[in-house]
Design a protein around this motif. Structure first.
Motif, PDB file in Angstrom:
ATOM      1  N   ILE A 240      14.317  -7.625   5.359  1.00 29.52           N
ATOM      2  CA  ILE A 240      13.269  -8.574   4.961  1.00 29.52           C
ATOM      3  C   ILE A 240      13.090  -8.566   3.449  1.00 29.52           C
ATOM      4  O   ILE A 240      13.057  -9.616   2.798  1.00 29.52           O
ATOM      5  N   VAL A 241      12.964  -7.374   2.877  1.00 33.29           N
ATOM      6  CA  VAL A 241      12.746  -7.265   1.431  1.00 33.29           C
ATOM      7  C   VAL A 241      13.915  -7.864   0.661  1.00 33.29           C
ATOM      8  O   VAL A 241      13.721  -8.643  -0.277  1.00 33.29           O
ATOM      9  N   TRP A 242      15.120  -7.532   1.067  1.00 32.93           N
ATOM     10  CA  TRP A 242      16.292  -8.058   0.370  1.00 32.93           C
ATOM     11  C   TRP A 242      16.375  -9.580   0.482  1.00 32.93           C
ATOM     12  O   TRP A 242      16.735 -10.254  -0.483  1.00 32.93           O
ATOM     13  N   SER A 243      16.050 -10.099   1.652  1.00 30.64           N
ATOM     14  CA  SER A 243      16.113 -11.559   1.845  1.00 30.64           C
ATOM     15  C   SER A 243      15.095 -12.272   0.971  1.00 30.64           C
ATOM     16  O   SER A 243      15.413 -13.264   0.312  1.00 30.64           O
ATOM     17  N   ALA A 260       6.453  -5.197   4.932  1.00 34.14           N
ATOM     18  CA  ALA A 260       7.821  -4.671   4.941  1.00 34.14           C
ATOM     19  C   ALA A 260       7.963  -3.484   3.994  1.00 34.14           C
ATOM     20  O   ALA A 260       8.594  -2.473   4.341  1.00 34.14           O
ATOM     21  N   ILE A 261       7.391  -3.577   2.809  1.00 36.87           N
ATOM     22  CA  ILE A 261       7.504  -2.474   1.846  1.00 36.87           C
ATOM     23  C   ILE A 261       6.723  -1.255   2.334  1.00 36.87           C
ATOM     24  O   ILE A 261       7.167  -0.113   2.175  1.00 36.87           O
ATOM     25  N   ASP A 262       5.563  -1.487   2.949  1.00 35.85           N
ATOM     26  CA  ASP A 262       4.810  -0.373   3.529  1.00 35.85           C
ATOM     27  C   ASP A 262       5.633   0.336   4.603  1.00 35.85           C
ATOM     28  O   ASP A 262       5.596   1.575   4.715  1.00 35.85           O
ATOM     29  N   SER A 263       6.387  -0.431   5.381  1.00 34.58           N
ATOM     30  CA  SER A 263       7.252   0.173   6.404  1.00 34.58           C
ATOM     31  C   SER A 263       8.365   0.989   5.754  1.00 34.58           C
ATOM     32  O   SER A 263       8.737   2.061   6.261  1.00 34.58           O
ATOM     33  N   LEU A 264       8.882   0.507   4.632  1.00 37.75           N
ATOM     34  CA  LEU A 264       9.909   1.275   3.916  1.00 37.75           C
ATOM     35  C   LEU A 264       9.347   2.600   3.408  1.00 37.75           C
ATOM     36  O   LEU A 264      10.026   3.627   3.449  1.00 37.75           O
ATOM     37  N   LEU A 283      13.584  -5.558  -6.317  1.00 36.84           N
ATOM     38  CA  LEU A 283      12.156  -5.806  -6.510  1.00 36.84           C
ATOM     39  C   LEU A 283      11.815  -5.935  -7.997  1.00 36.84           C
ATOM     40  O   LEU A 283      11.089  -6.855  -8.405  1.00 36.84           O
ATOM     41  N   ILE A 284      12.341  -5.032  -8.793  1.00 37.12           N
ATOM     42  CA  ILE A 284      12.017  -5.029 -10.223  1.00 37.12           C
ATOM     43  C   ILE A 284      12.577  -6.271 -10.911  1.00 37.12           C
ATOM     44  O   ILE A 284      11.932  -6.853 -11.790  1.00 37.12           O
ATOM     45  N   SER A 285      13.774  -6.688 -10.503  1.00 40.44           N
ATOM     46  CA  SER A 285      14.380  -7.856 -11.143  1.00 40.44           C
ATOM     47  C   SER A 285      13.623  -9.145 -10.834  1.00 40.44           C
ATOM     48  O   SER A 285      13.721 -10.114 -11.580  1.00 40.44           O
ATOM     49  N   ARG A 286      12.844  -9.163  -9.753  1.00 46.47           N
ATOM     50  CA  ARG A 286      12.125 -10.373  -9.375  1.00 46.47           C
ATOM     51  C   ARG A 286      10.648 -10.376  -9.771  1.00 46.47           C
ATOM     52  O   ARG A 286       9.975 -11.402  -9.683  1.00 46.47           O
ATOM     53  N   PHE A 287      10.147  -9.211 -10.206  1.00 46.11           N
ATOM     54  CA  PHE A 287       8.711  -9.133 -10.506  1.00 46.11           C
ATOM     55  C   PHE A 287       8.337  -9.977 -11.722  1.00 46.11           C
ATOM     56  O   PHE A 287       8.975  -9.914 -12.766  1.00 46.11           O
ATOM     57  N   THR A 288       7.304 -10.786 -11.563  1.00 44.02           N
ATOM     58  CA  THR A 288       6.660 -11.498 -12.663  1.00 44.02           C
ATOM     59  C   THR A 288       5.164 -11.453 -12.412  1.00 44.02           C
ATOM     60  O   THR A 288       4.712 -11.130 -11.311  1.00 44.02           O
TER      61      THR A 288
END
Length: 615
Positions: A240-243, A260-264, A283-288
């Motif tokens: 889910i996170v990757w998608s 999803a991240i909480d599950s990770l 995640l870091i590359s997409r954060f704004t």
């Protein structure tokens, strides 16, 4: 006579019985032959299933080609695929592709293909694709045509798998046509064929959506179905996170990403280090600031703590620190752990790749905090040779130079690389990134303030004063109205200035003895704070509105570069008042002006005389 007739009847009966027995025998013989044949074919199927190597499969194809049916063909393909995928084949895929008996198998498949079920057709396509059969070959086209004719019979999982296979195939008109058709069929079937109770399948639908331009309604349907599940296993959560990281940002993803991240986080021990690092990178590359749901402080910290708790070592700590450096995410204990590893074995850094040195410099220079054993690390970095000769694309050289200067490490090879005229010309004429300007200013300020012996490396044409006009930020100044009200009007406050050393200054205010603001009626064209003529015995106060990028992302510690700006202005004789704008904007209206006045009073150590009505 009677006896003769009786004998004739008996003979006739015997004759009839003999004929029946003979017919029965013939039928029994035929049945046994059929059973023997069936046994033979089953034996072939079993041999294909248990074939120990690829050559054996191909030999059986050659020997029994004439009697092979659909089941035999499919089993031969399955076994070839399994042996090859598991590394149990003595032939390479190219050798299989060129083998005459594999070509026989493909010809047999071509003749039998119309009678093969849809699922087996897809599986056959998988095998020939894996081996490397051309998308323009006859067998490939036959299989695609069969799929095309039955495209409306595909289930969602089959569509997803087919789309993946076609993405690996070479170009052909039929391949391209199916690539267009499959997402359309997927969207048509989605409302009625979606496997709502199965979160793993739902995650696969989301993966398909990330690879194809599905409508917002379809994506929202998948997201809503996933949100119905209370939690996810590690594989589903990772998918889910990757998608979502591959999709255009949208607020609909915020609750799903959190879940999803909480599950990770819960199942982090079940995630390999490579998958954990990849997830963090995505995640870091997409954060704004706009799409802040890609930031999850708990997950970021859990990744760092995982490295420490599992004692994964120096290299793994560097990988995580490198990611954090991109976001100004500060993790004290991971820095401590990294320095401890260097102290225990200095060679891990002394022999490290220059990109590792870069990562350490960026992470450690983020704040003024220096971990235990920092002197050991600093000395190794300072003594490292030929760092500037690296051509690693991960290294942003002007950022590397700035980080080293903030750490009081003035490496001549790096400084020479970053301060020569050709490098700066390319940096400022082509890229024109604000971050490059800020890092260059840090290098310039550090040399001017702390290491004047390196002044000879600075090129006057690239003094910050000359560059400022090309790097002016379009900022809002939320303190302006409050300062006008507190100090007496626009004539008392000058907004949006720079220093000639490159520091952005939100506001300048002049006070005379006794703490009274002075109406300067600043000229419109004043650009630099140095150009303000301050009357004798008056004090100029520079107010810096510190925005989110002036602090670390997670714990709002002032960055080293922010503190350097303050030191530079103070070294020029100005009183500097830093104001955290996020804190100020969180205050009720009636507390904002008193907050600013207290900040000015504390920094200037003077009593302010302003209207009681505004305090």
């Amino acid at each position: 006579m009677a006896q003769a007739i009786k004998g004739a009847i008996t003979a006739r009966l015997r004759s009839l019985c003999g004929a029946r027995l003979l017919g029965s025998f013939a039928r029994n013989q035929q049945s046994q032959d059929l059973m023997k044949f069936a046994s033979t074919t089953d034996f072939l199927l079993g041999n294909l299933k248990s074939a120990p190597n690829t050559r054996t499969v191909l030999e059986m194809v050659a020997q029994h080609n004439n009697i092979m049916n659909n089941k035999h063909i499919m089993q031969a393909l399955r076994t070839l695929f399994t042996l090859q995928k598991n590394g149990n084949s003595e032939l390479s895929t190219n050798e299989i592709l060129a083998h005459r008996d594999f070509k026989k198998l493909c010809r047999k498949l071509r003749t039998q293909a119309p009678g093969i079920e849809l699922g087996d057709t897809i599986e056959a396509l998988k095998v020939v694709s894996y081996v490397g059969v051309s998308a323009e070959s006859t067998i490939f086209q036959v299989l695609l045509q069969l799929i095309r004719h039955n495209v409306n019979q595909l289930n969602l999982q089959q569509i997803i798998f087919l789309e993946f296979l076609l993405s690996q195939a070479g170009a052909s008109p039929l391949v391209e046509a199916l690539k267009i058709a499959l997402p359309m069929v997927f969207e048509i079937h989605l409302p009625v064929k979606m496997d709502y109770p199965n979160p793993a399948h739902l995650a696969e639908y989301l993966y398909f959506a990330s690879r194809n331009n599905l409508t917002e309604d379809s994506v929202e349907r998948i997201v809503s179905a996933l949100l119905e599940h209370p939690e996810f296993d590690v594989k589903t959560a990772r998918s889910i996170v990757w998608s979502v990281c591959e999709m255009q940002g949208h607020e609909m993803f915020r609750p799903l990403m959190k879940k999803a991240i909480d599950s990770l986080v819960v199942h982090l021990d079940d995630l390999s280090f490579n998958d954990m690092e990849t997830t963090l990178t995505k995640l870091i590359s997409r954060f704004t600031r706009k799409h802040s749901y890609f930031y999850n402080q708990t997950f970021y910290e859990s990744c760092a703590n995982h490295v420490i708790d599992k004692d994964l070592g120096f290299k793994q700590s560097i990988y995580i620190l490198r990611k954090f450096g991109r976001l100004n995410f500060f993790h004290q204990y991971l820095l401590d752990y990294m320095c401890k590893k260097v102290h225990e074995n200095p060679d891990v850094l002394a022999k490290a790749d220059p990109v590792d040195v870069y990562s350490i410099a960026v992470a450690t220079s983020m704040t003024d905090y220096k971990p235990p054993h920092w002197d050991t690390v600093k000395n190794i970095i300072a003594r490292s040779e030929n760092v500037a000769n690296s051509d690693r694309k991960e290294i942003i050289w002007i950022k590397f130079a700035a980080s080293l200067c903030l750490l009081d490490i003035f490496k001549l090879d790096v400084l020479n690389k970053c301060l020569n005229a050709s490098f700066l010309q390319q940096l400022f004429s082509k890229r024109k990134f604000m971050s490059d300007f800020e890092n260059y200013v840090t290098v310039w300020q550090s040399i001017k303030l702390f290491r004047p012996e390196f002044n000879c490396l600075l090129t006057p044409a690239y003094d910050p004063e000359a560059l400022v006009k090309n790097f002016r930020q379009s900022l809002e100044f939320p303190l302006e109205a409050a300062l006008h009200k507190a100090l007496g009007g626009e004539g008392y406050v000058k907004t949006d200035l720079h220093s000639k050393s490159g520091v952005q200054i939100d506001h300048a205010v002049v006070f005379r003895k006794g703490g009274y603001p002075v109406a300067m009626n600043f000229p419109e064209d004043v650009e630099f704070i140095e150009d303000i003529e301050v009357p004798p015995d008056n004090q100029l106060v520079a107010i810096l509105g510190l925005r989110h990028f002036s602090y670390t992302l997670n714990n709002r510690i002032a960055r080293s570069s922010t503190n350097l700006n303050v030191k530079v202005l103070e070294s020029q004789g100005y009183q500097v008042v830093p104001v955290n704008l996020e804190v100020w904007e969180s205050l009720p209206d009636f507390e904002r002006i008193p907050y600013i006045m207290r900040a000015i009073k504390e920094r200037t150590a003077s009593d302010l005389n302003v209207s009681e009505s505004v305090i």
